[in-house]
Enzyme design. Structure first.
Site, mmCIF file in Angstrom:
data_model
loop_
_atom_site.group_PDB
_atom_site.id
_atom_site.type_symbol
_atom_site.label_atom_id
_atom_site.label_comp_id
_atom_site.label_asym_id
_atom_site.label_seq_id
_atom_site.Cartn_x
_atom_site.Cartn_y
_atom_site.Cartn_z
ATOM 1 N N CYS A 140 30.200 -0.976 28.542
ATOM 2 C CA CYS A 140 30.779 0.167 27.239
ATOM 3 C C CYS A 140 30.134 2.019 26.981
ATOM 4 C CB CYS A 140 30.576 -0.643 26.136
ATOM 5 S SG CYS A 140 31.991 -1.895 26.282
ATOM 6 N N LYS A 190 37.247 -1.477 18.541
ATOM 7 C CA LYS A 190 38.046 -1.602 19.570
ATOM 8 C C LYS A 190 37.928 -3.038 20.179
ATOM 9 C CE LYS A 190 33.527 -0.316 21.820
ATOM 10 N NZ LYS A 190 33.672 -2.046 22.996
ATOM 11 N N ASP A 212 28.202 -1.203 20.123
ATOM 12 C CA ASP A 212 28.748 -2.232 19.702
ATOM 13 C C ASP A 212 26.538 -2.665 20.240
ATOM 14 O OD1 ASP A 212 30.628 -1.668 20.947
ATOM 15 O OD2 ASP A 212 30.721 -2.807 22.895
#
Ligand code: VGL
Ligand code: ZN
Length: 216
Positions: free
Chosen positions: A156, A111, A13
């Site tokens: 994450c 995701k 990310d």
């Protein structure tokens, strides 16, 4: 120290919304970019994750009347932290940081695209049941060791690290290639959990190939 045939760097990310000026900016998030770019060439295999939410996503505070970002609510699957709108599909905020070297990534795993389920982890969504398929992808490619870098350490990255352990991968957290959101002690909690479940914490410099000229 890296076994190149069985190791994969997973970059979590590193997107505009998690960097300076973004909707959910992680403190000093941009600082991971040069560190990650420096370690990418040390790996034969590299993949990226991309937080990729539809507008009005269930993890957005704006989707719940009277709720504010960083509060927790009960979703069908359990407690969920609410976030500012971020990483909305096809918006600039969802794009990768412009300086991140994405050229060698063999896969981009998106995701968080289901309207009512968030997904911190690259392996399982936040209902802890819905698989992203990543464990199977890695196993089918005989990749047994994962090295994690990116944003955010305590969400994450940590959830991905813990799920990777749960799926029996060897897991390394490249600590200085990550930055945390750190909500109410979340960083300490995440590091404690990762230690407890056998995630090995290393630094980017530990990955350098041993210098042959030193002998010994
Ligand atoms: C993340 C909160 C919400 C992360 C993603 O990448 O750590 N955190 N969505
Ligand atoms: Zn998100």
């Amino acid at each position: 120290m890296i076994d190149h045939t069985k190791s994969c760097l997973i970059i979590i990310d590193v997107q505009n919304d998690f960097c300076a000026g973004g909707a959910l900016a992680v403190p000093a998030g941009d600082e991971v970019v040069p560190v990650i770019n420096r370690i990418i060439p040390l790996f034969d295999h590299c993949l990226l994750t991309q937080d990729w939410h539809p507008g009005g996503h269930g993890s957005f505070a704006s989707s719940h009347a009277g709720r504010n970002p960083f509060e927790s609510i009960d979703m069908d699957y359990g407690p969920q932290t609410l976030w500012p709108d971020h990483c909305v599909q096809d918006t600039p905020g969802a794009g990768f940081h412009p300086d991140l070297d994405v050229s060698r990534a063999e896969m981009v795993l998106r995701k968080g695209f289901r309207q009512d389920i968030d997904s911190y982890s690259a392996f399982y969504e936040n209902d802890r049941k819905t698989s992203t398929g990543l464990a199977g992808y890695l196993r089918h490619r005989s990749l047994e060791s994962v090295y994690l870098a990116g944003l955010a350490t305590d969400y994450c990255v940590a959830w991905s690290a813990l799920d990777a352990r749960r799926e029996d991968f060897e897991v390394f957290l490249v600590e200085d290639a990550c930055r945390a959101i750190d909500l109410e002690g979340s960083l300490d909690r995440a590091l404690g959990e990762m230690d407890r479940y056998g995630v090995t914490r290393i630094r980017a410099d530990d990955l350098k190939a041993p210098d042959a000229s030193c002998g010994g």
